[in-house]
Design an enzyme around this catalytic site. Structure first.
Site, PDB file in Angstrom:
ATOM      1  N   GLY A 251       0.841  -1.180   0.000  1.00  0.00           N
ATOM      2  CA  GLY A 251       0.000   0.000   0.000  1.00  0.00           C
ATOM      3  C   GLY A 251       0.874   1.228   0.000  1.00  0.00           C
ATOM      4  CB  SER A 252       0.983   4.268  -0.178  1.00  0.00           C
ATOM      5  OG  SER A 252       1.014   3.595  -1.403  1.00  0.00           O
ATOM      6  CG  ASN A 253       3.117   5.101   5.276  1.00  0.00           C
ATOM      7  OD1 ASN A 253       2.212   4.504   5.844  1.00  0.00           O
ATOM      8  ND2 ASN A 253       4.372   4.694   5.312  1.00  0.00           N
TER       9      ASN A 253
END
Length: 809
Positions: A251-253
């Protein structure tokens, strides 16, 4: 969009930039950027340090031409491999049993992609006018991109390519604009059909007298980018992701910071996507400029000709993988005696059959043809899993009609404010499976889940989710009644998805943030509530998401040790690469106390293990996962051993206290004690010292890497291939091993004088092992060093390493 381009012109025009371009090779550009004639591409590629290209052109065709040429210089082999996959030709060149980058056998991959091409799906989408189909500007850009790639291949020759991966290979050849559109469609389907292509390609009805046992298909069809599905026509099985990181790591931040939390009272943005470091999921850094029309810098997924995470002069944006389901599974009730037809409202509906031939190279090198029949329902493709004589499962993907994403990213790349970004969302509704966070020079922070989400209202979900399914998510819907079809919103650009009026969104002057948690706690001061259950509200925060919110709070009030409260560009960068391990912060002291109270622990097999040395290692550890941190390897092994087998925390997660629970390592529990014994013994078996620096066992092409998994509590996520031993540590990485995590990191401050940006492309610009840009930025990442972006004309021209290539095509 022309009006938007005109409004932006005064903001993004750089004095003198146009003069750097040579005159077009043929007729001048028209006012809307369209070239007279079929060719006449003109482009200039200026490369600054670390090989970052800045592409300058008169029009969209030339911009795509320069970008395609630059990308081919660095990554032609990777894109050629992707095109071979998308054309369904892997079995022809590489044999049917080898696998794609996502672990799918070549024959299944080829069958899926050949079936898609035979159905004409992408071609029908291209035939639509904008906003559903591509805008004229985008079409020219894609055509130019393919032409630029082909120009580089023609100039260099397949036999003389610098990358040994595909040098002289028979599957390397020219590409077309259609290949790029197929790639875009494949990316858009990553949370739906693309992730289940093996289950689609191998689906077949049970043979007479040989019923197969149904198994529960993948819930909601949600799968992270890079996922693959297992199973076969004769033995259904639950689709599983390939060996690699957990879902919370793919995913990501993303942080969009507003004027209330920045020292300069402007907007700041942190982009930190987590994707695979191998294959087509990598990012490529670029700046794209048409003077007075578009000037955008950032990164693109390989093979896509636009910036998908980046900034303009006055706007910055990023994305994180949405926690929402973007597809639904429908259970089909089959017609008695006919496993290839199903009942809807009591009437039999035959499945659509498509015969797909695939050319296969045999062991003797000779070609043959394997023919497969694909089955489709009114909802979408039928899956291999769970197909019996009485029921089957079909997938309906909310992105099955989506090429709109590229229109939207092109519009965002011209935008100069949050308001203009919102307008792009409203117009195209094409973001496929991610949240969006953005900020601008006014210090306005914005969050939106504008991704394509199945329009299943709460009432319909309650009525249609099958018994035993979780009604908070899509689950498996009843396909035997038309009353369970997706609904439509009047403000949705296409039927079947929720329109903007239903989407979670938040505008703030302090911040919005996401680390792949649901939308609820985008900002804990203003919880998002009241939107449909399909948006998966109320999912407990993982330690990575908790840490991210704690980091923002600590910088806001100055308690994080980084000085005066409020974000600056240096403190934003320091926060990103602080390499804090949140589970260690919460439990390390308790683990040391447990260890010292019980210096000899019993392993799972009954062996007595002396853990006194481990007590000292953990006590001396700074709870960070810097590349040289000693103790991180032991903590990783300890936590891996506990895993999900037993409660790790003394105080469990409490939805009423989402930021402060769970806490307190449950050191009294025998299984937690056994986990430490197993970790110590496992590391010894793997010949890994208890105090080994994390960078000694977590490497990429020999380069020590910081970070750890999101589940372990690292914000800076890095995953490497696991060892075969029981210790749970990671082994030294070679480029062939699997790795993922922090990919393109961008910290941007949008000042009134222009953007100030620092970046790290953690693996470098090129997948070519012979390139100087293969791992040069991995070295930066290892040492927490950043690249100073050169966005303005003066910054680019002042680079002592500047190299310029001018193209006419």
């Amino acid at each position: 969009m022309r009006r938007l381009g005109s409004a932006v012109a005064s903001l993004c025009l750089v004095s003198g930039t146009a003069a750097l371009l040579p005159a077009p090779a043929s007729a001048a550009a028209e006012p809307d950027g369209k070239r007279v004639g079929d060719h006449g591409y003109t482009s200039q590629i200026r490369r600054t340090e670390y090989g970052i290209p800045h592409v300058l052109a008169h029009d969209y065709g030339g911009l795509g031409y320069g970008y395609g040429y630059a990308f081919a210089q660095d990554n032609l082999c990777q894109l050629a491999d992707q095109v071979t996959t998308l054309r369904g030709e892997r079995s022809r060149y590489l044999g049917p049993t080898e696998t794609t980058a996502d672990g799918t056998p070549n024959l299944a991959s080829d069958t899926y992609h050949q079936g898609l091409r035979q159905a004409g799906t992408v071609r029908r989408l291209l035939d639509r006018p904008a906003p559903l189909g591509p805008t004229p500007e985008l079409r020219r850009m894609v055509e130019g991109y393919a032409a630029g790639y082909n120009r580089y291949l023609r100039d260099t020759g397949a036999a003389h390519l610098p990358d040994p991966t595909c040098k002289g290979k028979p599957w390397v050849g020219p590409i077309s604009a259609m290949d790029i559109w197929n790639l875009v469609y494949d990316v858009n389907g990553a949370a739906g059909a693309t992730a289940l292509k093996q289950a689609i390609a191998t689906a077949a009805p049970p043979t007479a007298g040989k019923a197969t046992k149904p198994t529960k298909p993948l819930r909601g069809a949600t799968a992270a980018r890079g996922a693959g599905a297992g199973g076969s026509a004769s033995t259904p099985s639950t689709p599983s992701r390939r060996t690699g990181p957990r879902r919370d790591d793919l995913g990501s931040n993303g942080w969009a910071l507003g004027r209330d939390v920045t020292r300069g009272r402007d907007g700041m943005l942190l982009a930190n996507p987590h994707l695979a470091w191998i294959g087509g999921d990598r990012f490529y850094q670029v700046q794209l400029t048409i003077p007075g029309v578009i000037d955008v810098a950032g990164a693109s997924i390989y093979g896509t000709p636009l910036v998908e995470i980046g900034h303009t002069r006055a706007l910055a944006w990023t994305h994180t993988t949405s926690y929402t389901d973007h597809a639904s599974l429908y259970r089909l009730t089959l017609t008695p005696g006919d496993p290839t037809s199903y009942l809807v409202d009591g009437k039999a509906v035959p499945m659509t059959r498509r015969t797909v031939p695939v050319t296969v190279r045999g062991a003797d090198g000779k070609p043959s043809t394997v023919t497969t029949t694909l089955y489709t329902s009114r909802y979408g493709p039928v899956l291999a899993e769970g197909w019996t004589r009485t029921e089957a499962y079909a997938l309906r993907d909310a992105n099955a009609d989506n090429l709109r994403s590229m229109n939207e990213w092109l519009a965002i790349g011209r935008a100069q404010s949050v308001a203009q970004l919102k307008q792009a969302h409203q117009t195209y509704q094409g973001i496929p499976w991610t949240y969006t966070m953005a900020t601008d020079t006014t210090g306005t922070a914005y969050f939106n889940d504008s991704s394509a989400v199945p329009n299943v209202t709460d009432d319909r979900l309650k009525r249609c989710a099958l018994p035993g399914e979780d009604h908070d998510v899509a689950g498996v819907l009843d396909g035997s009644t038309s009353g369970c079809d997706w609904g439509s919103d009047p403000d949705a650009v296409v039927p079947g998805i929720f329109g903007p009026g239903h989407q979670p969104r938040l505008t703030r002057t302090d911040y919005v943030a996401n680390s792949n948690n649901d939308s609820t706690l985008t900002n804990p001061s203003a919880p998002l509530t009241g939107y449909p259950r399909m948006y998966r509200a109320g999912v407990p925060l993982g330690p990575r998401a908790q840490l991210g919110l704690q980091m923002i709070a600590g910088r806001r009030d100055g308690t994080d040790g980084l000085g005066t409260p409020g974000f600056t560009l240096p403190t934003l960068r320091a926060s990103m690469l602080g390499n804090r391990n949140y589970t260690a912060e919460l439990g390390r002291d308790d683990a040391v106390a447990m260890c010292r109270a019980h210096p000899v622990l019993t392993a799972t097999d009954g062996t007595e293990v002396d853990v006194r040395a481990a007590c000292g290692v953990l006590a001396a550890w700074d709870t960070r996962d810097d590349a040289d941190s000693r103790g991180a390897v032991l903590w990783q092994a300890f936590r891996t051993q506990v895993g999900g087998r037993h409660p790790w925390w003394r105080v469990p997660y409490d939805p009423a206290q989402p930021l402060t629970t769970p806490r307190g390592l449950n050191g009294d529990d025998p299984q937690v004690r056994r986990a430490l014994a197993d970790a110590v013994r496992g590391l010894a078996a793997d010949k890994v010292p208890l105090d080994a620096p994390i960078g000694s066992v977590q490497r990429w092409a020999g380069i020590p890497l910081p970070g750890c998994s999101g589940g372990e509590g690292c914000f800076n996520v890095v995953n490497a291939s696991p060892t075969s031993g029981s210790g749970g540590a990671t082994r030294p990485n070679s480029p062939e091993d699997y790795a993922s995590g922090s990919s393109f990191i961008m910290a941007t401050e949008l000042t009134s004088q222009g953007p100030r940006t620092r970046t790290i492309l953690t693996y470098g610009q090129s997948a070519n092992p012979e390139s100087p840009h293969y791992t040069d930025q991995a070295v930066l990442f290892s040492h927490k060093r950043w690249v100073t972006e050169r966005f303005t004309e003066a910054e680019t021209e002042s680079d002592p390493q500047l190299r310029t290539t001018t193209l006419h095509g």
